[in-house]
Design an enzyme around this catalytic site. Structure first.
Site, PDB file in Angstrom:
ATOM      1  NE  ARG A 133       8.482  46.462  50.417  1.00  0.00           N
ATOM      2  CZ  ARG A 133       7.651  46.021  49.460  1.00  0.00           C
ATOM      3  NH1 ARG A 133       7.164  44.790  49.507  1.00  0.00           N
ATOM      4  NH2 ARG A 133       7.291  46.813  48.466  1.00  0.00           N
ATOM      5  CG  HIS A 166       9.986  42.256  47.385  1.00  0.00           C
ATOM      6  ND1 HIS A 166       9.742  41.574  48.545  1.00  0.00           N
ATOM      7  CD2 HIS A 166      10.601  41.359  46.563  1.00  0.00           C
ATOM      8  CE1 HIS A 166      10.165  40.325  48.431  1.00  0.00           C
ATOM      9  NE2 HIS A 166      10.697  40.170  47.243  1.00  0.00           N
ATOM     10  CE1 TYR A 168       4.215  46.975  46.243  1.00  0.00           C
ATOM     11  CE2 TYR A 168       5.016  46.300  44.066  1.00  0.00           C
ATOM     12  CZ  TYR A 168       5.224  46.465  45.421  1.00  0.00           C
ATOM     13  OH  TYR A 168       6.434  46.126  45.970  1.00  0.00           O
TER      14      TYR A 168
END
Ligand code: TPP
Ligand code: TPP
Ligand code: MG
Ligand code: MG
Lengths: 361, 335, 361, 335
Positions: C252, C256, C265
């Site tokens: 990815r 998100h 994060y």
């Protein structure tokens, strides 16, 4: 697909012969204790079935044939470990220290039995399949967080291993390296569903691979194998070695429950073969052959068990049901104002009933 | 004393609970490193450690299930569900165990845990991000259902929920997470879990609501005021066990009642309140009860979600109908 | 625990070099078509992000870096197979034949987009994680029952594989030998949760062992590997060979969703390494080196895509939202009497609104 | 025409549906070889094959999920859940997909499936075997909730449910499974899914109930009759979408209403009916609405479960209170 390699442990075979040197932990005292409690489990079971047949307790799930599993695992646990049992695991609970009177309350549909004096951290029996396994993981997390040297043990049936809860529990336990053991009682049946139609997996132990945790099999008709394999798994868990799965191969030698009629779906042929592997006779043969058990021991044990059972049944018959308001009194820490009216009403309706004996039937 | 948003008040309360009681743990998806998708747990992992502010794998049934085991072992778990629309896999645990462990064991074991989930629409979220299904929980005996509608109430009610020996489902109106700021003293003071809050006194009609819809309900009361009509506004806050007495007392005074919620009409918790009025407040009622609610449909996607919303206009109209009764026909709020 | 052996397939490496002979099925036409649609996926994605940033569509889940997965699997499917996608799988849906206009309706929060003219048996995107996988198994059962030579393909994320639904679906599929393939898009993250904290399992493919079905891995940045491995799994399924799991390893390469900020994060270090493996450049290099793709081809493709995208966006901006009563009209086959009052009310409230443009914002 | 029990009527209807429509399939735990733990599917596997009468692995969420996929592919799945107490893992699928697939795709795909589950207490079952949680389902837009109370209605309503293009949750009162026999013609005739059934006409009070409690409600009507009081008895049968008009028409006539159900009081579906009376029937009401329901507790275990039961006495007393109003105090049924 070729299955993965899964270790299998057996010490005493169907003929009662040792096929491997017994583990050190299984000394004479342990062996006779395992045997005594397996006999208790079997006679307790027979007694419950007769109580059910005569309408004195509701539907009952027999444990016939699974005594080595139930007693072996109970003795593998330390007193302050925590057990997460299903409806079929009363023998383990008894071996863990709940009283016969408490057991009879539970089986008689009286919640007070679950307030047992025995192992206070043990959960009551879970009826919705597989819901108890995440409880065990949460409890194990708490033990680990507090740095306690304890472990949780969840029991689950072969049918139960088909539920998502089982998988989610293993997966959480794997990530957390939680001190928990999943003990599968693979008795071959989930009511009418045979094990091989429950899952295409060659073993149930290999389901652990999905969570990256170890899985192994034990002969569930061999109390020593169960005691040993689960004992080691629990020790590893307490020592920070993480969770694991132990599949114990047992046979359900009778109906699923007293409401079930297995002849509708089960061939008698294999069943009579399975009887040859049953765990009580097997351990008795071994103990007798080793000179650790005599005919007199057996007679004395049975007399002792039967008198305890009679006493318990009589005591239960004389017991009074809980008071009417009890259904309100343990739902919340204190009865909320909004429930007070309903509670008053029930007390008024059943004012005459308290202490008047069992309203059941 | 700091000015905080509603979600800020949630963070404050969680931080206070973690600081005051070593048994409190938080768990949920993305609540640790990321601080939660709504930032409700922002900073708490750094302050209290990853063992007590636990990022879980993605599995709601397990989150609820492990919380049961933690609670029975003496921890005080506060489990976050990312959206109410994703809480359903946990319902089995709530109905079968969370609400029953104490009763089943006659108090030997109990389940003092909190389930937190943001609820309600109006944030232009995709499907499943606008759920208001509090009524499902309010039909489960053995738990408490609590929904705050302001930063101060979020703080005090959440602390009470965490401190409660009973399991609490605590639903947070995400639409209000950042719309208002309020001074909230981080003094550890709990608010009662068994009382409604009268937010505004009035004579002519009682408006009953909770959570997100309190905003439109207060706006309606304001609009009515400008029209010379005086509305009493009650924030139910704790849906179950319900403080019906406060609602009955108000309706006894005003004689009219409009119940407002965002959840679908049929079987919403408004039905319970209206039903109790029909049982215990019938003689006080000068006009039919009105419910202003979501419709019995799936909330439409973001492009048209505003059509589903409960608006101040709808509430005002219902209140005016109630007050004008019998001169105007009644019961059209969601006939 | 040592993990089980899981096959891994790659044809074209990060430098765009063939590391194995390409499968026969991946001829020139297929390769250029895969490439063209991967470029479309990437540009579509960028366009959607810019629409989101300017408030014209709500929260959007980017697909950057996962183009080989999405396009490879779409082309591995037969037209009458059925796809069960997640919110992140729009590129697969587009490659399967839904129109850009339909895609934009879906992403804009307008249910009419899901009434696509394209593959009529395909499911709409599932938003609640892992709920679509059992749908795929049920559909596959129906196909098998009717003796159709079709298969179902369910997409699931690495995070999704932690849910019980995934496991239950595999287990049902295994028992039923249902014609279904579970394609895991292991993009390394479930929002902020990295793959290694999602499960202690060494691979996600090995989760199939729990259900007794085959599992393998493919390089998800290699469109040919995805196309080939999933294509073979589907063919096997259609031929009665049963279900399987294919874990595709992707990255990815961004947040998100547009509501997410991965910098909270995620270390930037590994991310820049992952960029070196990204699938579009890789396939372009391979095709160029083979003389199958030129600079002119690229320019022409991009011009073509961009004009189609512009056209679609303009068309969407000019479209009218569904009529107010639409929220009542598709819930049941016919509007029940009990809903008629609510429906009338909504029509009255929004009488002025129909056709007046987007009420959104 | 054969005399059949309620469960026998279920079997008849399932057999008829399987025979008439090759797309109908049954699935569930122990429904095949064993014929279901209540024998509702007895003989059907032998008659229609294991491919259409499917014994599933033990996983309720998957049973619901695969049924969605089957239905969308054009089958007509009828999924049995062994007890309502074990249906909760399936709720996620019901709320998130079963009820929504048609709406989400504007009708391109749909979900014509039936969820069958026995519900209610009184069979001396262990915990979780006495659930009456129909209200949870009745709050979900997009499905129908149907509960029969006699063999004939079980037959006709189940056939209608299977034939319906909409998903139906069909809950069977297991306490009544074998208590009565009735002549039921296996003629494939469906009963309407959008109407209440008036089981008994009366003047003085309307008794509204469904499913298992119809038995006690009819007994109460009989007892009232002996006391010279005339009760109208309505079997709601299809809870949602609700035929409120029939109930309103009855209460308009009688002026009194007692609502009876076995489910817990708070948030039970009785609340919805009482609420609608407070909205649309207020002027008809000559006395407060009464609800006679289960208590807001976990049904006690077999030893004392009779204390939880809704009895004819409780219903009769509530009806008498309603009729005597205002001479006797009201609203004590479950205050
Ligand atoms: C969630 C759930 N579904 C269904 C049931 C009904 N039920 C009771 S026992 C049983 C079979 C369980 O089989 P298994 O897990 O192998 O345990 P065993 O009974 O053999 O000990 C079923 C389906 C239940 N109790 N819970
Ligand atoms: C049941 C459920 N829980 C939580 C969410 C919120 N959520 C949306 S995406 C996501 C992460 C999913 O990760 P993964 O399965 O790896 O898919 P990816 O987003 O990486 O494609 C979460 C937790 C959800 N949609 N559904
Ligand atoms: Mg079993
Ligand atoms: Mg992912």
């Amino acid at each position: 697909m070729a299955g993965p390699e899964i270790p299998f442990t057996r010490y005493i075979d169907a003929e009662g012969r040792a096929v491997a040197a017994l583990p050190n932990s299984a000394g004479t005292q342990v062996l006779t204790r395992l045997y005594r409690e397996m006999v208790m489990a079997r006679r307790f079971d027979a007694k419950m079935i007769s109580l059910q047949r005569t309408g004195r307790i509701p539907t009952y799930p027999p444990t016939l044939g699974q005594e080595a599993f139930h007693i072996g695992l109970a003795h593998a646990m330390a007193e302050d470990d925590a057990l997460f049992p299903t409806y079929r695991d009363m023998p383990s609970q008894l071996a863990r220290g709940i009283t016969l009177a408490e057991a009879l309350l539970i089986l008689g549909g009286d919640e007070r039995g679950n307030d047992f004096a025995g192992p206070r951290a043990d959960f009551p029996q879970a009826i919705p399949i597989a819901t108890q396994v995440t409880h065990a993981v949460g409890a194990a997390y708490a033990m680990k967080l507090r740095g306690e040297r304890r472990a949780a043990l969840a029991i689950i049936g072969d049918g139960g291993t088909s539920k998502g809860d089982f998988y989610e529990a293993m997966n959480f336990a794997g990530v957390w390296r939680a001190p928990v053991v999943f003990a599968i009682n693979n008795n071959g049946w989930a009511i009418s569903m045979p094990r091989d139609r429950q899952s295409a997996a060659g073993t149930l132990a290999q389901k652990s691979i999905a969570a990256g945790i170890p899985g192994e099999q034990a002969d569930g008709n061999d109390a020593v194998a169960v005691y040993d394999v689960i004992g080691r798994a629990l020790a590893r868990a307490r020592d920070g070695g993480g969770p694991s799965v132990v599949e114990c191969l047992t046979h359900r030698l009778t109906d699923h429950s007293t409401a079930d009629d297995a002849s509708r779906y089960r061939d008698p042929g294999p069943l009579s073969e399975q009887w040859k592997e049953e765990p009580v006779q097997r351990l008795r043969t071994y103990l007798s052959d080793e000179g650790l058990w005599s005919k007199e021991d057996e007679e004395q044990l049975i007399a002792e068990i039967d008198s305890r059972l009679e006493e318990t049944v009589d005591g239960h018959a004389a017991s009074t049901p809980p008071p009417p308001e009890a259904m309100f009194d343990h739902l919340y820490a204190e009865v909320p104002a909004d429930l007070a009216g309903q509670r008053r009403q029930v007390m008024a309706r059943f004012a005459g009933e308290t202490g008047e004996g069992d309203g059941h039937g | 004393m700091a000015e905080v948003t509603l979600v800020g008040a949630v963070t404050l309360a969680l931080g206070r609970a973690l600081a005051d009681d070593p048994d409190v743990v938080l768990l949920g998806e993305d609540i640790g490193v990321n601080g939660g998708v709504f930032r409700a747990t922002e900073g708490l992992r750094d302050a209290f450690g990853a063992d007590r502010v636990i990022d879980t794998p993605l599995a709601e049934a397990a989150i609820a299930g492990v919380a049961v085991g933690m609670a029975a072992e003496g921890l005080r778990p506060v489990a976050e569900f990312q959206f109410m629309g994703f809480i359903y896999p946990a319902l089995d645990q709530v109905v079968s165990h969370v609400s029953r462990l104490r009763n089943r064991t006659r108090g030997r074991l109990s389940c003092p845990l909190v389930i937190r989930a943001p609820y309600g629409g109006g944030i232009h979220g995709p499907e499943h991000h606008s759920e208001s299904m509090e009524a499902l929980f309010a039909h489960i005996p053995g738990i408490r259902v609590v929904i705050p509608s302001s930063p101060a109430r979020a703080y005090g009610l959440l602390l009470a929920a965490i401190g409660s020996p009973d399991p609490v489902a605590f639903f947070e109106p995400k639409r209000l997470y950042r719309t208002v700021k309020q001074e909230v003293a981080d003094d550890g003071e709990e608010l009662p879990l068994d009382l409604c809050f009268v937010l505004r006194e009035g004579r002519d009609v009682t408006l009953v609501s909770w959570g997100a819809s309190i905003k439109e309900t207060l706006e309606a009361a304001e609009a009515l005021d400008e029209q010379g009509l005086s509305a009493e506004v009650i924030d139910v806050a704790t849906l179950t066990p319900l403080d019906m007495d406060s609602i009955l007392a108000s309706v006894e005074k005003t004689g009219r009642c409009v119940i407002v919620h965002e959840a679908p009409y049929t079987g919403g918790f408004g039905a319970e309140i209206a039903a109790r009025l029909a049982e215990r407040g019938l003689l006080s009622l000068l006009s039919p009860v009105e419910r202003v609610t979501g419709y019995d449909v799936i909330p439409p996607g973001p492009r048209t979600e505003h059509r589903y919303a409960v608006t101040a206009d709808r509430i005002t109209a219902a209140a005016r109908r109630a007050i004008a009764f019998p001169d105007e026909p009644a019961g059209q709020a969601a006939e």
